[in-house]
Motif scaffolding. Structure first.
Motif, PDB file in Angstrom:
ATOM      1  N   THR A  11       0.810  -1.233   0.000  1.00 51.48           N
ATOM      2  CA  THR A  11       0.000   0.000   0.000  1.00 51.48           C
ATOM      3  C   THR A  11       0.845   1.286   0.000  1.00 51.48           C
ATOM      4  OG1 THR A  11      -0.305   0.373   2.396  1.00 51.48           O
ATOM      5  CG2 THR A  11      -1.792  -1.216   1.306  1.00 51.48           C
ATOM      6  N   ARG A  12       2.143   1.153  -0.193  1.00 51.59           N
ATOM      7  CA  ARG A  12       2.999   2.340  -0.197  1.00 51.59           C
ATOM      8  C   ARG A  12       3.276   2.780  -1.631  1.00 51.59           C
ATOM      9  NH1 ARG A  12       2.326   4.456   4.549  1.00 51.59           N
ATOM     10  NH2 ARG A  12       0.311   3.634   3.846  1.00 51.59           N
ATOM     11  N   GLU A  13       3.696   4.005  -1.798  1.00 48.11           N
ATOM     12  CA  GLU A  13       3.907   4.566  -3.131  1.00 48.11           C
ATOM     13  C   GLU A  13       5.268   5.236  -3.223  1.00 48.11           C
ATOM     14  OE1 GLU A  13       2.579   8.695  -3.856  1.00 48.11           O
ATOM     15  OE2 GLU A  13       0.816   8.046  -2.713  1.00 48.11           O
ATOM     16  N   SER A  14       5.571   5.739  -4.414  1.00 47.61           N
ATOM     17  CA  SER A  14       6.878   6.349  -4.640  1.00 47.61           C
ATOM     18  C   SER A  14       7.119   7.525  -3.698  1.00 47.61           C
ATOM     19  CB  SER A  14       7.009   6.794  -6.100  1.00 47.61           C
ATOM     20  OG  SER A  14       5.954   7.662  -6.462  1.00 47.61           O
ATOM     21  N   GLY A  15       6.059   8.258  -3.334  1.00 44.96           N
ATOM     22  CA  GLY A  15       6.221   9.386  -2.430  1.00 44.96           C
ATOM     23  C   GLY A  15       6.687   8.993  -1.036  1.00 44.96           C
ATOM     24  N   HIS A  16       6.473   7.737  -0.647  1.00 45.26           N
ATOM     25  CA  HIS A  16       6.887   7.291   0.682  1.00 45.26           C
ATOM     26  C   HIS A  16       8.402   7.118   0.802  1.00 45.26           C
ATOM     27  CE1 HIS A  16       2.549   6.159   1.118  1.00 45.26           C
ATOM     28  NE2 HIS A  16       2.787   6.591   2.339  1.00 45.26           N
ATOM     29  N   ARG A 130     -10.044   1.688  10.094  1.00 44.30           N
ATOM     30  CA  ARG A 130     -10.110   3.108  10.410  1.00 44.30           C
ATOM     31  C   ARG A 130     -10.480   3.931   9.175  1.00 44.30           C
ATOM     32  NH1 ARG A 130      -5.471   1.722  13.632  1.00 44.30           N
ATOM     33  NH2 ARG A 130      -5.825   2.154  15.846  1.00 44.30           N
ATOM     34  N   CYS A 131     -11.224   4.983   9.382  1.00 46.43           N
ATOM     35  CA  CYS A 131     -11.592   5.901   8.301  1.00 46.43           C
ATOM     36  C   CYS A 131     -10.727   7.154   8.309  1.00 46.43           C
ATOM     37  CB  CYS A 131     -13.063   6.285   8.397  1.00 46.43           C
ATOM     38  SG  CYS A 131     -14.209   4.896   8.192  1.00 46.43           S
ATOM     39  N   ASP A 132     -10.199   7.514   9.470  1.00 47.12           N
ATOM     40  CA  ASP A 132      -9.425   8.738   9.593  1.00 47.12           C
ATOM     41  C   ASP A 132      -8.021   8.535   9.036  1.00 47.12           C
ATOM     42  OD1 ASP A 132      -9.038  11.501  10.878  1.00 47.12           O
ATOM     43  OD2 ASP A 132      -7.396  10.310  11.723  1.00 47.12           O
ATOM     44  N   ALA A 133      -7.626   9.355   8.065  1.00 48.55           N
ATOM     45  CA  ALA A 133      -6.343   9.194   7.392  1.00 48.55           C
ATOM     46  C   ALA A 133      -5.175   9.337   8.363  1.00 48.55           C
ATOM     47  CB  ALA A 133      -6.213  10.206   6.258  1.00 48.55           C
ATOM     48  N   ARG A 134      -5.268  10.275   9.273  1.00 45.91           N
ATOM     49  CA  ARG A 134      -4.157  10.500  10.196  1.00 45.91           C
ATOM     50  C   ARG A 134      -3.997   9.323  11.160  1.00 45.91           C
ATOM     51  NH1 ARG A 134      -1.286  14.879  10.663  1.00 45.91           N
ATOM     52  NH2 ARG A 134       0.122  15.103  12.444  1.00 45.91           N
ATOM     53  N   ASP A 154       2.920  13.905   8.710  1.00 45.97           N
ATOM     54  CA  ASP A 154       2.179  14.863   7.893  1.00 45.97           C
ATOM     55  C   ASP A 154       2.321  14.535   6.409  1.00 45.97           C
ATOM     56  OD1 ASP A 154       1.286  16.269  10.098  1.00 45.97           O
ATOM     57  OD2 ASP A 154       2.914  17.738  10.031  1.00 45.97           O
ATOM     58  N   ARG A 155       3.532  14.156   6.001  1.00 42.08           N
ATOM     59  CA  ARG A 155       3.768  13.822   4.594  1.00 42.08           C
ATOM     60  C   ARG A 155       2.974  12.589   4.195  1.00 42.08           C
ATOM     61  NH1 ARG A 155       9.030  14.067   4.633  1.00 42.08           N
ATOM     62  NH2 ARG A 155       9.439  11.849   4.957  1.00 42.08           N
ATOM     63  N   TRP A 156       2.931  11.595   5.069  1.00 40.16           N
ATOM     64  CA  TRP A 156       2.201  10.362   4.756  1.00 40.16           C
ATOM     65  C   TRP A 156       0.692  10.603   4.709  1.00 40.16           C
ATOM     66  CZ3 TRP A 156       4.528   5.366   7.308  1.00 40.16           C
ATOM     67  CH2 TRP A 156       5.851   5.199   6.842  1.00 40.16           C
TER      68      TRP A 156
END
Length: 262
Positions: A11-16, A130-134, A154-156
Protein backbone atom coordinates in the motif's frame (compact mmCIF):
# COMPACT_ATOMS: atom_id res chain seq x y z
CA UNK A 1 24.65 6.05 -16.85
CA UNK A 2 23.18 3.38 -14.59
CA UNK A 3 19.48 3.42 -13.75
CA UNK A 4 18.05 2.52 -10.36
CA UNK A 5 14.37 1.57 -10.10
CA UNK A 6 12.89 2.01 -6.62
CA UNK A 7 9.93 -0.16 -5.55
CA UNK A 8 8.00 0.26 -2.29
CA UNK A 9 5.94 -2.25 -0.36
CA UNK A 10 2.37 -2.97 0.71
CA UNK A 11 0.00 0.00 0.00
CA UNK A 12 3.00 2.34 -0.20
CA UNK A 13 3.91 4.57 -3.13
CA UNK A 14 6.88 6.35 -4.64
CA UNK A 15 6.22 9.39 -2.43
CA UNK A 16 6.89 7.29 0.68
CA UNK A 17 10.59 7.20 -0.20
CA UNK A 18 10.71 10.74 1.15
CA UNK A 19 14.25 12.14 1.08
CA UNK A 20 15.88 8.82 0.27
CA UNK A 21 16.19 9.26 -3.54
CA UNK A 22 18.15 12.46 -2.89
CA UNK A 23 20.32 10.68 -0.33
CA UNK A 24 21.01 7.85 -2.77
CA UNK A 25 21.79 10.32 -5.56
CA UNK A 26 24.38 11.97 -3.30
CA UNK A 27 26.22 8.64 -3.06
CA UNK A 28 25.63 7.65 -6.70
CA UNK A 29 25.90 10.97 -8.56
CA UNK A 30 26.22 9.32 -11.98
CA UNK A 31 23.05 7.24 -11.58
CA UNK A 32 19.52 7.91 -12.76
CA UNK A 33 17.09 7.18 -9.92
CA UNK A 34 13.45 6.49 -10.74
CA UNK A 35 10.74 5.56 -8.20
CA UNK A 36 7.68 3.87 -9.71
CA UNK A 37 4.37 2.69 -8.26
CA UNK A 38 2.85 -0.77 -8.14
CA UNK A 39 -0.71 -1.01 -9.54
CA UNK A 40 -3.21 0.12 -6.92
CA UNK A 41 -0.77 2.47 -5.19
CA UNK A 42 0.28 6.08 -5.65
CA UNK A 43 -0.49 7.56 -9.05
CA UNK A 44 -1.92 4.14 -9.98
CA UNK A 45 -4.29 3.94 -6.99
CA UNK A 46 -7.35 3.71 -9.22
CA UNK A 47 -6.02 0.56 -10.87
CA UNK A 48 -6.81 -2.89 -9.48
CA UNK A 49 -3.86 -4.47 -7.68
CA UNK A 50 -2.89 -7.86 -9.13
CA UNK A 51 -3.03 -10.84 -6.83
CA UNK A 52 0.09 -12.32 -8.41
CA UNK A 53 3.59 -10.90 -8.00
CA UNK A 54 4.34 -11.94 -11.57
CA UNK A 55 1.60 -9.62 -12.85
CA UNK A 56 3.09 -6.77 -10.83
CA UNK A 57 6.38 -7.42 -12.62
CA UNK A 58 4.68 -7.10 -15.98
CA UNK A 59 3.07 -3.82 -14.91
CA UNK A 60 6.45 -2.42 -13.85
CA UNK A 61 8.08 -3.49 -17.10
CA UNK A 62 5.28 -1.79 -19.04
CA UNK A 63 5.85 1.43 -17.09
CA UNK A 64 9.54 1.45 -17.95
CA UNK A 65 8.80 0.76 -21.59
CA UNK A 66 6.33 3.66 -21.67
CA UNK A 67 8.98 5.92 -20.13
CA UNK A 68 11.59 4.79 -22.65
CA UNK A 69 13.83 3.31 -19.95
CA UNK A 70 16.08 0.59 -21.32
CA UNK A 71 17.81 -1.95 -19.13
CA UNK A 72 19.60 -3.48 -17.56
CA UNK A 73 18.57 -1.56 -14.43
CA UNK A 74 19.35 -1.97 -10.77
CA UNK A 75 16.32 -2.69 -8.59
CA UNK A 76 16.15 -1.28 -5.06
CA UNK A 77 13.06 -2.67 -3.38
CA UNK A 78 11.62 -3.26 0.06
CA UNK A 79 9.11 -5.72 1.48
CA UNK A 80 6.44 -6.50 -1.15
CA UNK A 81 8.46 -4.57 -3.71
CA UNK A 82 11.42 -6.84 -3.04
CA UNK A 83 9.28 -9.85 -3.98
CA UNK A 84 8.57 -8.09 -7.26
CA UNK A 85 12.30 -7.55 -7.73
CA UNK A 86 13.05 -11.23 -7.11
CA UNK A 87 10.40 -12.33 -9.60
CA UNK A 88 11.61 -9.76 -12.12
CA UNK A 89 15.24 -10.85 -11.83
CA UNK A 90 14.25 -14.51 -12.07
CA UNK A 91 12.07 -14.14 -15.16
CA UNK A 92 14.07 -11.46 -16.99
CA UNK A 93 17.68 -11.52 -15.74
CA UNK A 94 18.97 -9.65 -18.79
CA UNK A 95 16.90 -6.63 -17.69
CA UNK A 96 18.33 -6.53 -14.16
CA UNK A 97 21.88 -5.44 -13.38
CA UNK A 98 21.49 -6.16 -9.68
CA UNK A 99 19.05 -6.09 -6.75
CA UNK A 100 19.13 -4.57 -3.29
CA UNK A 101 16.37 -6.15 -1.20
CA UNK A 102 15.27 -4.49 2.05
CA UNK A 103 13.38 -6.36 4.79
CA UNK A 104 11.78 -8.89 2.50
CA UNK A 105 10.49 -12.41 3.10
CA UNK A 106 9.67 -15.32 0.84
CA UNK A 107 7.28 -18.21 1.27
CA UNK A 108 9.25 -21.43 1.25
CA UNK A 109 12.22 -19.83 3.01
CA UNK A 110 10.72 -18.51 6.26
CA UNK A 111 7.59 -19.60 8.17
CA UNK A 112 4.46 -17.46 7.96
CA UNK A 113 4.74 -16.26 11.56
CA UNK A 114 8.09 -14.66 10.75
CA UNK A 115 7.02 -13.26 7.40
CA UNK A 116 4.31 -11.29 9.21
CA UNK A 117 4.84 -10.96 12.94
CA UNK A 118 1.65 -12.04 14.80
CA UNK A 119 1.68 -8.89 16.93
CA UNK A 120 1.40 -6.76 13.78
CA UNK A 121 -1.80 -8.40 12.51
CA UNK A 122 -4.23 -6.52 14.82
CA UNK A 123 -2.52 -3.27 13.84
CA UNK A 124 -2.96 -3.98 10.13
CA UNK A 125 -6.59 -4.96 10.61
CA UNK A 126 -7.16 -1.79 12.59
CA UNK A 127 -5.64 0.25 9.76
CA UNK A 128 -8.14 -1.26 7.31
CA UNK A 129 -11.03 -0.51 9.68
CA UNK A 130 -10.11 3.11 10.41
CA UNK A 131 -11.59 5.90 8.30
CA UNK A 132 -9.43 8.74 9.59
CA UNK A 133 -6.34 9.19 7.39
CA UNK A 134 -4.16 10.50 10.20
CA UNK A 135 -5.02 7.63 12.54
CA UNK A 136 -4.27 5.11 9.80
CA UNK A 137 -0.90 6.59 8.91
CA UNK A 138 0.09 7.06 12.54
CA UNK A 139 -0.55 3.35 13.16
CA UNK A 140 1.50 2.35 10.12
CA UNK A 141 4.33 4.68 11.10
CA UNK A 142 4.47 3.23 14.62
CA UNK A 143 4.60 -0.28 13.15
CA UNK A 144 7.21 0.31 10.47
CA UNK A 145 9.56 2.99 11.84
CA UNK A 146 11.73 3.48 14.89
CA UNK A 147 13.30 6.88 14.26
CA UNK A 148 11.09 8.65 11.70
CA UNK A 149 11.57 12.41 11.42
CA UNK A 150 8.68 14.48 12.85
CA UNK A 151 7.52 15.60 9.40
CA UNK A 152 6.99 12.03 8.17
CA UNK A 153 3.44 11.67 9.52
CA UNK A 154 2.18 14.86 7.89
CA UNK A 155 3.77 13.82 4.59
CA UNK A 156 2.20 10.36 4.76
CA UNK A 157 -1.25 11.77 5.57
CA UNK A 158 -1.00 14.06 2.55
CA UNK A 159 -0.04 11.10 0.35
CA UNK A 160 -3.02 9.06 1.57
CA UNK A 161 -5.39 11.93 0.92
CA UNK A 162 -3.96 12.46 -2.55
CA UNK A 163 -3.73 8.78 -3.52
CA UNK A 164 -6.03 6.71 -1.28
CA UNK A 165 -5.44 2.96 -1.49
CA UNK A 166 -8.69 1.01 -1.27
CA UNK A 167 -9.09 -1.75 1.35
CA UNK A 168 -9.77 -4.13 -1.54
CA UNK A 169 -6.44 -3.33 -3.14
CA UNK A 170 -4.67 -3.66 0.20
CA UNK A 171 -6.11 -7.16 0.63
CA UNK A 172 -5.19 -8.09 -2.94
CA UNK A 173 -1.60 -7.02 -2.31
CA UNK A 174 -1.53 -9.06 0.89
CA UNK A 175 -2.77 -12.06 -1.08
CA UNK A 176 -0.06 -11.60 -3.69
CA UNK A 177 2.63 -11.45 -1.00
CA UNK A 178 1.26 -14.50 0.81
CA UNK A 179 1.12 -16.72 -2.26
CA UNK A 180 4.47 -15.81 -3.84
CA UNK A 181 6.96 -18.62 -3.36
CA UNK A 182 10.72 -18.59 -3.43
CA UNK A 183 12.04 -19.51 -6.91
CA UNK A 184 13.57 -22.96 -7.28
CA UNK A 185 16.87 -21.32 -8.21
CA UNK A 186 18.20 -17.93 -7.13
CA UNK A 187 18.07 -15.33 -9.90
CA UNK A 188 21.33 -15.07 -11.81
CA UNK A 189 21.95 -11.44 -10.87
CA UNK A 190 24.03 -9.87 -8.07
CA UNK A 191 22.02 -9.26 -4.90
CA UNK A 192 22.47 -7.50 -1.58
CA UNK A 193 20.19 -7.92 1.43
CA UNK A 194 19.60 -5.17 4.00
CA UNK A 195 17.49 -5.54 7.13
CA UNK A 196 16.56 -3.65 10.28
CA UNK A 197 17.04 -5.53 13.51
CA UNK A 198 14.15 -3.61 15.12
CA UNK A 199 11.63 -4.54 12.40
CA UNK A 200 8.24 -5.00 14.08
CA UNK A 201 6.45 -6.09 10.90
CA UNK A 202 8.73 -8.74 9.37
CA UNK A 203 11.10 -10.79 11.48
CA UNK A 204 14.69 -9.91 10.46
CA UNK A 205 15.44 -13.63 10.47
CA UNK A 206 13.62 -13.74 7.12
CA UNK A 207 16.55 -11.85 5.59
CA UNK A 208 19.00 -14.09 7.44
CA UNK A 209 17.22 -17.18 6.13
CA UNK A 210 17.32 -15.90 2.55
CA UNK A 211 20.98 -14.89 2.80
CA UNK A 212 21.83 -18.38 4.00
CA UNK A 213 19.70 -20.09 1.34
CA UNK A 214 21.11 -18.13 -1.58
CA UNK A 215 24.55 -17.31 -0.09
CA UNK A 216 23.98 -13.58 -0.38
CA UNK A 217 25.66 -10.71 1.45
CA UNK A 218 23.50 -9.34 4.27
CA UNK A 219 24.02 -6.12 6.23
CA UNK A 220 21.86 -5.48 9.28
CA UNK A 221 21.07 -2.17 10.90
CA UNK A 222 20.98 -2.64 14.69
CA UNK A 223 18.32 0.00 15.49
CA UNK A 224 16.13 0.55 12.41
CA UNK A 225 12.68 -0.85 11.75
CA UNK A 226 10.91 -2.10 8.66
CA UNK A 227 11.15 1.21 6.80
CA UNK A 228 14.91 1.24 6.82
CA UNK A 229 15.27 4.07 4.23
CA UNK A 230 13.08 6.29 6.40
CA UNK A 231 14.86 5.45 9.65
CA UNK A 232 18.39 5.81 8.26
CA UNK A 233 18.48 6.62 4.56
CA UNK A 234 22.15 7.70 4.52
CA UNK A 235 23.14 4.33 6.01
CA UNK A 236 21.22 2.49 3.26
CA UNK A 237 22.80 4.64 0.55
CA UNK A 238 26.26 4.02 2.01
CA UNK A 239 25.79 0.27 2.13
CA UNK A 240 24.68 0.27 -1.51
CA UNK A 241 27.69 2.36 -2.52
CA UNK A 242 30.02 0.01 -0.61
CA UNK A 243 28.45 -3.00 -2.32
CA UNK A 244 28.91 -1.49 -5.77
CA UNK A 245 32.52 -0.57 -4.98
CA UNK A 246 33.22 -4.14 -3.85
CA UNK A 247 31.66 -5.56 -7.01
CA UNK A 248 33.79 -3.24 -9.13
CA UNK A 249 36.91 -4.19 -7.20
CA UNK A 250 36.28 -7.90 -7.70
CA UNK A 251 35.71 -7.36 -11.42
CA UNK A 252 39.15 -5.73 -11.67
CA UNK A 253 40.92 -8.65 -10.01
CA UNK A 254 42.66 -10.58 -12.80
CA UNK A 255 41.69 -14.19 -13.20
CA UNK A 256 44.21 -16.74 -12.00
CA UNK A 257 46.26 -18.21 -14.84
CA UNK A 258 45.37 -21.78 -15.78
CA UNK A 259 47.40 -24.52 -14.19
CA UNK A 260 49.64 -26.27 -16.68
CA UNK A 261 51.38 -29.59 -16.26
CA UNK A 262 54.65 -30.23 -18.03
Amino acid sequence: MTTWILLRGLTRESGHWGDFPRQLAARLPAARILAIDLPGNGALHRQTSPTRIEDMVQACRAQLQALGVAGPCHLLAMSLGAMVAVAWAGAHPAEVAGCVLINTSLRGVSPFYRRLRPASVPVLLGVLARCDARAREAAILRLTSRTAPPAALDRWVALRQQHPVSPRNALRQLAAAARFRVPAQPPAVPMLLLSGQADALVDPRCSTDLARRWRLPLVQHPRSGHDLPLDDGPWVASRISDWLDERERLQRVPAAPPVTHE
